[in-house]
Design a protein around this motif. Sequence first.
Motif, PDB file in Angstrom:
ATOM      1  N   LEU A   7      -3.027  -6.888  -1.071  1.00 47.03           N
ATOM      2  CA  LEU A   7      -3.521  -5.168  -0.520  1.00 47.03           C
ATOM      3  C   LEU A   7      -1.711  -4.640  -0.446  1.00 47.03           C
ATOM      4  O   LEU A   7      -2.523  -3.676  -1.002  1.00 47.03           O
ATOM      5  CB  LEU A   7      -2.947  -6.118   1.003  1.00 47.03           C
ATOM      6  CG  LEU A   7      -3.975  -5.318   1.955  1.00 47.03           C
ATOM      7  CD1 LEU A   7      -4.921  -4.623   1.570  1.00 47.03           C
ATOM      8  CD2 LEU A   7      -3.926  -5.279   3.508  1.00 47.03           C
ATOM      9  N   CYS A   8      -0.886  -4.585  -0.344  1.00 44.15           N
ATOM     10  CA  CYS A   8       0.150  -3.592  -0.985  1.00 44.15           C
ATOM     11  C   CYS A   8       0.682  -3.351  -2.075  1.00 44.15           C
ATOM     12  O   CYS A   8       0.524  -2.259  -2.621  1.00 44.15           O
ATOM     13  CB  CYS A   8       1.569  -4.578  -0.896  1.00 44.15           C
ATOM     14  SG  CYS A   8       2.268  -4.681   1.407  1.00 44.15           S
ATOM     15  N   LEU A   9       0.142  -4.437  -3.107  1.00 43.14           N
ATOM     16  CA  LEU A   9       0.201  -3.713  -4.763  1.00 43.14           C
ATOM     17  C   LEU A   9      -1.543  -2.465  -5.013  1.00 43.14           C
ATOM     18  O   LEU A   9      -1.270  -1.589  -5.872  1.00 43.14           O
ATOM     19  CB  LEU A   9      -0.572  -4.952  -5.786  1.00 43.14           C
ATOM     20  CG  LEU A   9       0.399  -5.562  -5.494  1.00 43.14           C
ATOM     21  CD1 LEU A   9       0.187  -7.406  -6.350  1.00 43.14           C
ATOM     22  CD2 LEU A   9       1.325  -5.329  -6.194  1.00 43.14           C
ATOM     23  N   CYS A  11      -1.557  -0.023  -2.618  1.00 44.12           N
ATOM     24  CA  CYS A  11      -1.886   1.078  -0.956  1.00 44.12           C
ATOM     25  C   CYS A  11      -0.980   1.602  -1.542  1.00 44.12           C
ATOM     26  O   CYS A  11      -0.755   2.660  -2.187  1.00 44.12           O
ATOM     27  CB  CYS A  11      -1.486  -0.013   0.339  1.00 44.12           C
ATOM     28  SG  CYS A  11      -1.445   0.343   1.711  1.00 44.12           S
ATOM     29  N   GLY A  12       0.480   1.476  -0.965  1.00 43.20           N
ATOM     30  CA  GLY A  12       1.360   2.331  -1.118  1.00 43.20           C
ATOM     31  C   GLY A  12       1.976   3.388  -0.188  1.00 43.20           C
ATOM     32  O   GLY A  12       2.754   4.186  -0.292  1.00 43.20           O
ATOM     33  N   LEU A  13       1.218   3.155   0.753  1.00 41.35           N
ATOM     34  CA  LEU A  13       1.152   4.691   2.040  1.00 41.35           C
ATOM     35  C   LEU A  13       2.303   4.245   2.921  1.00 41.35           C
ATOM     36  O   LEU A  13       2.765   5.536   3.293  1.00 41.35           O
ATOM     37  CB  LEU A  13      -0.537   3.995   3.002  1.00 41.35           C
ATOM     38  CG  LEU A  13      -1.478   4.223   2.492  1.00 41.35           C
ATOM     39  CD1 LEU A  13      -2.134   4.080   3.467  1.00 41.35           C
ATOM     40  CD2 LEU A  13      -1.364   5.966   2.285  1.00 41.35           C
ATOM     41  N   CYS A  14       3.121   3.143   2.852  1.00 38.97           N
ATOM     42  CA  CYS A  14       4.307   3.100   3.240  1.00 38.97           C
ATOM     43  C   CYS A  14       5.924   3.628   2.620  1.00 38.97           C
ATOM     44  O   CYS A  14       6.518   3.671   2.506  1.00 38.97           O
ATOM     45  CB  CYS A  14       4.779   1.364   4.332  1.00 38.97           C
ATOM     46  SG  CYS A  14       4.785   0.453   2.842  1.00 38.97           S
ATOM     47  N   CYS A  15       5.043   3.993   1.396  1.00 42.89           N
ATOM     48  CA  CYS A  15       5.917   4.300   0.751  1.00 42.89           C
ATOM     49  C   CYS A  15       6.020   6.061   0.120  1.00 42.89           C
ATOM     50  O   CYS A  15       7.191   6.380  -0.322  1.00 42.89           O
ATOM     51  CB  CYS A  15       6.208   3.487  -0.903  1.00 42.89           C
ATOM     52  SG  CYS A  15       6.317   1.986   0.217  1.00 42.89           S
ATOM     53  N   VAL A  18       3.299   9.397   3.169  1.00 47.20           N
ATOM     54  CA  VAL A  18       2.025   9.297   3.805  1.00 47.20           C
ATOM     55  C   VAL A  18       2.072   9.211   5.266  1.00 47.20           C
ATOM     56  O   VAL A  18       1.997   9.828   6.392  1.00 47.20           O
ATOM     57  CB  VAL A  18       0.734   9.075   3.754  1.00 47.20           C
ATOM     58  CG1 VAL A  18      -0.880   9.685   4.217  1.00 47.20           C
ATOM     59  CG2 VAL A  18      -0.081   9.531   2.766  1.00 47.20           C
ATOM     60  N   LEU A  19       2.242   7.500   5.951  1.00 51.86           N
ATOM     61  CA  LEU A  19       2.793   6.719   6.691  1.00 51.86           C
ATOM     62  C   LEU A  19       4.401   7.418   7.082  1.00 51.86           C
ATOM     63  O   LEU A  19       4.203   7.656   8.384  1.00 51.86           O
ATOM     64  CB  LEU A  19       3.052   5.567   6.716  1.00 51.86           C
ATOM     65  CG  LEU A  19       1.422   5.223   6.948  1.00 51.86           C
ATOM     66  CD1 LEU A  19       1.528   3.480   6.779  1.00 51.86           C
ATOM     67  CD2 LEU A  19       1.218   4.788   8.362  1.00 51.86           C
ATOM     68  N   PHE A  20       5.436   7.953   6.075  1.00 49.10           N
ATOM     69  CA  PHE A  20       6.666   8.002   6.777  1.00 49.10           C
ATOM     70  C   PHE A  20       7.253   9.554   6.377  1.00 49.10           C
ATOM     71  O   PHE A  20       6.947   9.662   5.179  1.00 49.10           O
ATOM     72  CB  PHE A  20       7.518   6.651   6.436  1.00 49.10           C
ATOM     73  CG  PHE A  20       7.302   5.582   7.496  1.00 49.10           C
ATOM     74  CD1 PHE A  20       7.029   5.782   8.453  1.00 49.10           C
ATOM     75  CD2 PHE A  20       6.862   4.927   6.630  1.00 49.10           C
ATOM     76  CE1 PHE A  20       6.700   4.409   9.520  1.00 49.10           C
ATOM     77  CE2 PHE A  20       6.466   3.625   7.735  1.00 49.10           C
ATOM     78  CZ  PHE A  20       6.616   3.310   9.023  1.00 49.10           C
TER      79      PHE A  20
HETATM   80  S1  SF4 Z   1       0.993   0.456   4.615  1.00 48.45           S
HETATM   81 FE1  SF4 Z   1       2.978  -0.672   2.934  1.00 48.45          FE
HETATM   82  S2  SF4 Z   1       2.663  -2.687   4.374  1.00 48.45           S
HETATM   83 FE2  SF4 Z   1       0.667  -2.554   4.958  1.00 48.45          FE
HETATM   84  S3  SF4 Z   1      -0.579  -2.771   2.889  1.00 48.45           S
HETATM   85 FE3  SF4 Z   1      -0.127  -0.830   3.050  1.00 48.45          FE
HETATM   86  S4  SF4 Z   1       1.836  -1.168   1.188  1.00 48.45           S
HETATM   87 FE4  SF4 Z   1       1.525  -2.765   2.180  1.00 48.45          FE
END
Ligand code: SF4
Length: 172
Positions: A7-9, A11-15, A18-20
């Motif tokens: 899932l993380c591979l 995504c990247g939204l927490c990096c 976008v999220l922070f």
């Molecule tokens: S928001 Fe961060 S922790 Fe959640 S799936 Fe995406 S990369 Fe992983």
Amino acid sequence: MSAAAQLCLQCGLCCNGVLFSDVELRAGDKATQLTSLGLDIFRKGRKQAFTQPCKCLERDLCSIYANRPMQCRAFECTQLRLVDQGAKPLSAAERKIREAKRLAGEVAQLCRDLGHGDETVPLNRRYAAIMSEPMDLAGDERGVELRGELMLAVGKLVEVLERDFLRAAVKE
Ligand code: SF4
Ligand code: SF4
């Protein structure tokens, strides 16, 4: 590879800002080492933090994964937890990520249209900068329209991020 890691591979939204908009260092993090690895660390009041979008994110992958800061090790979004707990199929979590990325893409495009296309600045700061600029209500119809679209797009994105990524994971 675990389903959660898959899932993380994608995504990247927490990096990626976008999220922070930044991430604080915690006890155990070594600022000097993290700086030498490429993180952009700054003083945030009495704490230290590093900027997002993270300088160590490369094509949705963490380039310093083995040495990443404590907060990065600790953070698990709602989707990741639900998949980890076996409470949600991977495909459903992937759909949520695609939706959030699509909405973030729309916000980013509107920011670009309004002259704030700097991808090194997190989305919420670009949005705040746009909204703090004076608006020519009489002479700039297109600008007024774009701002309205941006406000709506940000509202939708925030709703999805808070509901699907930042709330405590409970069985769905
Ligand atoms: S928001 Fe961060 S922790 Fe959640 S799936 Fe995406 S990369 Fe992983
Ligand atoms: S150090 Fe790695 S895990 Fe932490 S925000 Fe940067 S790219 Fe993401």
